[in-house]
Each structure stands twice: as structure tokens, then as C-alpha cells.
Design a protein around this motif. Structure first.
Motif, PDB file in Angstrom:
ATOM      1  N   HIS A 179       0.848  -1.198   0.000  1.00 46.16           N
ATOM      2  CA  HIS A 179       0.000   0.000   0.000  1.00 46.16           C
ATOM      3  C   HIS A 179       0.877   1.240   0.000  1.00 46.16           C
ATOM      4  O   HIS A 179       1.833   1.352   0.769  1.00 46.16           O
ATOM      5  N   SER A 224      -0.274   5.430  -0.947  1.00 42.44           N
ATOM      6  CA  SER A 224      -1.288   6.303  -1.530  1.00 42.44           C
ATOM      7  C   SER A 224      -0.712   7.471  -2.314  1.00 42.44           C
ATOM      8  O   SER A 224      -1.477   8.262  -2.880  1.00 42.44           O
ATOM      9  N   LEU A 236      -2.957   0.046  -3.896  1.00 39.04           N
ATOM     10  CA  LEU A 236      -3.754   0.633  -2.821  1.00 39.04           C
ATOM     11  C   LEU A 236      -4.410  -0.483  -2.020  1.00 39.04           C
ATOM     12  O   LEU A 236      -5.190  -1.268  -2.567  1.00 39.04           O
ATOM     13  N   ASN A 237      -4.058  -0.584  -0.748  1.00 42.71           N
ATOM     14  CA  ASN A 237      -4.675  -1.584   0.138  1.00 42.71           C
ATOM     15  C   ASN A 237      -4.649  -2.978  -0.474  1.00 42.71           C
ATOM     16  O   ASN A 237      -5.614  -3.730  -0.396  1.00 42.71           O
ATOM     17  N   THR A 293      -4.473  -3.815  -3.687  1.00 44.23           N
ATOM     18  CA  THR A 293      -4.981  -3.907  -5.054  1.00 44.23           C
ATOM     19  C   THR A 293      -4.057  -3.161  -6.001  1.00 44.23           C
ATOM     20  O   THR A 293      -3.814  -1.964  -5.820  1.00 44.23           O
ATOM     21  N   VAL A 327      -3.166  -1.070  -9.006  1.00 42.89           N
ATOM     22  CA  VAL A 327      -3.973  -0.091  -9.737  1.00 42.89           C
ATOM     23  C   VAL A 327      -3.099   0.657 -10.736  1.00 42.89           C
ATOM     24  O   VAL A 327      -1.882   0.773 -10.544  1.00 42.89           O
ATOM     25  N   GLU A 372     -12.224  -4.258  -9.048  1.00 39.97           N
ATOM     26  CA  GLU A 372     -11.401  -3.855  -7.910  1.00 39.97           C
ATOM     27  C   GLU A 372     -10.712  -2.522  -8.165  1.00 39.97           C
ATOM     28  O   GLU A 372     -10.587  -1.689  -7.256  1.00 39.97           O
ATOM     29  N   SER A 404     -11.307   0.886  -6.010  1.00 38.38           N
ATOM     30  CA  SER A 404     -10.194   1.646  -5.426  1.00 38.38           C
ATOM     31  C   SER A 404     -10.237   3.101  -5.860  1.00 38.38           C
ATOM     32  O   SER A 404      -9.969   4.010  -5.061  1.00 38.38           O
ATOM     33  N   GLU A 444     -13.076   4.913  -4.007  1.00 41.32           N
ATOM     34  CA  GLU A 444     -12.698   5.190  -2.627  1.00 41.32           C
ATOM     35  C   GLU A 444     -11.634   6.279  -2.559  1.00 41.32           C
ATOM     36  O   GLU A 444     -11.539   7.006  -1.563  1.00 41.32           O
ATOM     37  N   ARG A 445     -10.851   6.389  -3.616  1.00 41.99           N
ATOM     38  CA  ARG A 445      -9.815   7.422  -3.660  1.00 41.99           C
ATOM     39  C   ARG A 445     -10.437   8.823  -3.662  1.00 41.99           C
ATOM     40  O   ARG A 445      -9.965   9.721  -2.974  1.00 41.99           O
TER      41      ARG A 445
END
Length: 413
Positions: free
Chosen positions: A269, A271, A287-288, A290, A292, A312, A316, A319-320
Motif C-alpha cells: 500500500h 497512496s 492501494l490496500n 490492489t 492499480v 477492484e 479503489s 474510494e480514492r
């Protein structure tokens, strides 16, 4: 099932103390060893080239081949480009032979572990059938902390299997190695050894010998030492008939604990930048846990989210930017809203999916039943079938319940 006390009829060799406190302390030491191996698997920075080359040369000699020449590259993608450009994958003799030697060694050690006969004074299970007993122990260990499992009287083997091999496999092989593999073409035609991210293979057996629980044969012990040296010293590598391609470790690697980790698992992770980055600038955003694309981190937009096919990645990205912002900008149609009977004081909202998502599904927006580490309770969206018109029915479906049954829950978590 509760633990059933059984008297010890004779001293056992190759195991831990019968005393619950001493046994729990021994299992705590096992976890410390696991964390040491996890540290090797997550290590960033320059490789120890001398140690790595010496270990690889030993594997070549054991395979009946001459010591190879070594080529170092800054990253697995650079290795893939080199292997493809030189057509090295056609030379399959050495990698196949090394793979066979290591696989045979693991099979021998697994058989020795499987043959261990331990009379444990407290049996967590009632069945006398070994297969059933082993299954029950594995299930119990997965749900308990290692020390709690020890205090419940579960024998050490299933605890070690879960808290060392399975835990490291989840963190390193399923997590880091899978993310790094996304940077290389698949397939590009060669056996890959993942170096530091193969710690789960070696740590499991090393714990048995480190704590004098089992003695392996001389050949397997020596191979464990060679593999340990590779894990401690380098990243990914590839063997060919007269050449070994060695990749440097990442220059940066960022992780976080998985939610409520029972066995010390972590996930990638970061960000703000790649979670894994190499010296040549190649890297992967995560991210967490996943993987991306770059835009999810640096420029998530409703338009990009709408055309993204991967569920997924889409989640993500939403949620971002936040569900409230996304719902406002995307203009999703609200189908139903209701109080959440499983989460008092919170609301369920059911939305139709955007036309660009290519299906007739729904999005159920709910509030997490437990708080995050920062004390907040995160809102999250769940995909549910398009047939639902009731938010409560949709929430019940996510738990395998009818809406009426879900409505009778006191509180979900």
C-alpha cells in the motif's frame, strides 16, 4: 469444541513444553522467526551480490553444470527484456534441473514433517482420524492468534504451518510477487525464482530445524542454507545454461498490516507513489493490496471510473475520491434508502449502476460496522444483482440472508 486434557505418558522429543505458558512463549518465538523472514522478503536496497552469486553457483554445481556468468539488471522488467532480446529462454536445461532438485527436497522434508508423531497432552479435537483431526486444527488455527492456539492445546505443527508458511505466502508471494509480476510480460518463457519473496518456502522448514523440532537430511539442510542465502541477499533471478540473470531488490517497498491480522500478514500500500519501485524507475502502484494504474493514484475521475472494466480497480478509484463525491459527480440514480437494521444509526442506500459499467447491477452503499485505525467508520459500496429494489434485501443478500432475516440482526461487523 473445547480442549480435552489428556495426561502425558512419556517425555516427547522434537516438540515444545507441555506447560501452557512455556508453550505459548515458544510459539511467540516462532512468530518472531516468521517476522525475521518477512523482513527479508520486504527488504529494499542493494543486493549482496557476492553472497547471491555464490549461492547460485552452488545450485549450478549441484545440478551438474559449470558456474555461470552473472548479469545484473536493475529490475524484473529489465530482466524480462534482456531474456527476450537474447532468446535465453530456449536454454531450458539448467532451470528445469534446479527446479527439480529444489522440488524434490521440499517433498522429502514435507514427508518427514508429515511422519512426525506427537502425543500432545491436550487435544483440540475429538476425532481419532488423522485427516479430520488435521483439518479441525487448521480451521482452529486460522481463527486464533498463534499463542491462543497454543493455550488451547493445539499441537505445534498446524500452528507453524499457518503462522509461518501460509502467512508469509500471503504477504510475499500472493502480495509482493504477484504485484511485481504485473510489470513483466507473461509468459516470457522462463522459470522465475523470486528470491526474497520465496521466504515462505524456506522459513517453514527452517523453523522446524531452528527449534530442534525435526532434523532433515544433509542434502536438504545444505539446500536450505543455499536458499536462505538467496532470500537474504537478492531479489528475483533466472538460470540459463551458461548465464544467470540477477535482478536487484526494489529501492522502495511500502506495506501496511492487513485489517485485523491474526498471523502478522501485510499487504502492499502507498497512496502517493509506487508501492514497489526499482532503480530503473519501474514500479507498481498498489492501494490496500490492489494493483492499480497510475491514474487511480494521481488523477481519478468519474469518466475514467465509468470505463474501467476491472471491478477492484474501479472500487479503489471510487474510494480514492470518496463515495459522496463520486455519487454527486456521476449522477447515479437512487433506487432505495433505508435504516440499516444490522448497523443502528446508519443508512443503507441502493443505487443503479452507471450505463458505462455495462451491466444492470446495483450498488449498495453502506457504513462499515467497525471503525478504521483512525477511528472513522468507512463508507463502502458493494455490487449486488440488478433485481433488487430494496436496500435492506440487498444488504441481506451480501450475508446470504433474506431481507427479513437481516432485519432481525442486532449488529453486523
Amino acid at each position: 469444541m473445547s480442549a480435552v486434557p489428556m495426561p502425558s505418558t512419556f517425555p516427547r522429543r522434537g516438540t515444545f513444553s507441555d506447560n501452557p505458558d512455556e508453550y505459548a512463549e515458544s510459539i511467540r518465538a516462532v512468530c518472531a522467526q516468521r517476522d525475521r523472514w518477512l523482513g527479508y522478503g520486504l527488504k529494499a536496497g542493494p543486493s549482496d551480490r557476492t553472497t547471491a552469486e555464490f549461492a547460485v553457483a552452488q545450485l549450478y554445481r549441484r545440478s551438474g553444470y559449470q558456474e555461470p556468468k552473472f548479469v545484473w539488471v536493475p529490475s524484473p522488467p529489465a530482466a524480462a527484456a534482456l531474456i527476450t532480446a537474447r532468446q535465453l529462454a530456449k536454454n531450458a536445461g539448467v532451470p528445469a534441473r534446479i527446479a527439480t532438485i529444489l522440488s524434490d527436497s521440499r517433498h522429502r522434508m514435507d514427508r518427514r514433517i508429515d511422519r512426525r508423531k506427537i502425543e500432545w497432552p491436550q487435544q483440540y479435537y475429538y476425532s481419532d482420524r488423522n485427516a479430520q483431526r488435521d483439518l479441525e486444527a487448521r480451521v482452529a488455527v486460522a481463527r486464533r492468534s498463534p499463542t491462543d492456539a497454543a493455550r488451547a492445546g493445539i499441537s505445534p505443527d498446524p500452528i507453524i504451518r499457518r503462522t509461518v508458511r501460509k502467512s508469509l505466502h500471503t504477504s510475499l508471494f500472493d502480495g509482493v510477487a504477484t504485484a511485481v509480476r504485473s510489470l513483466t510480460p507473461r509468459p516470457f518463457g522462463s522459470i522465475t525464482w523470486y528470491g526474497q519473496q520465496e521466504a515462505h518456502r524456506v522459513a517453514y522448514y527452517d523453523v522446524f530445524r531452528h527449534f530442534d523440532l525435526l532434523e532433515f537430511g544433509p542434502e536438504d539442510t545444505e539446500l536450505l542454507d543455499v536458499q536462505s542465502a538467496l532470500i537474504e541477499s537478492t531479489g528475483w533471478w533466472w538460470a540459463f545454461d551458461d548465464l544467470a540473470v540477477m535482478s536487484e531488490r526494489p529501492t522502495a517497498l511500502h506495506t501496511e498490516p492487513i485489517p485485523d491480522p491474526v498471523h502478522g500478514e501485510v499487504r502492499l500500500h502507498n497512496s502517493s507513489s509506487p508501492a514497489v519501485e526499482f532503480g530503473d524507475g519501474s514500479g507498481v502502484h498498489v492501494l490496500n493490496g490492489t494493483v492499480v494504474p497510475h491514474w487511480v493514484i494521481h488523477d481519478p475521475t468519474v469518466e475514467r471510473i465509468t470505463v474501467e472494466r476491472n471491478v477492484e480497480i474501479r472500487r479503489s478509484a471510487i474510494e480514492r475520491i470518496g463515495w459522496d463525491t463520486y455519487l454527486d459527480r456521476a449522477g447515479l440514480r437512487l433506487v432505495d434508502t433505508d435504516d440499516d437494521p444490522g448497523n443502528p444509526g446508519c443508512t443503507l442506500q441502493l443505487f443503479a449502476t452507471p450505463a458505462g459499467w455495462g451491466d444492470e447491477g446495483r450498488i449498495l452503499l453502506a457504513v462499515n460496522g467497525s471503525r478504521e485505525r483512525d477511528g472513522e467508520r468507512r463508507r463502502y459500496g458493494l455490487r449486488v444483482p440488478g433485481a433488487f429494489s430494496s436496500a435492506v434485501d440487498a444488504a441481506g443478500w451480501t450475508y446470504g440472508l433474506a431481507g427479513a432475516d437481516y432485519g432481525r440482526l442486532l449488529r453486523r461487523t
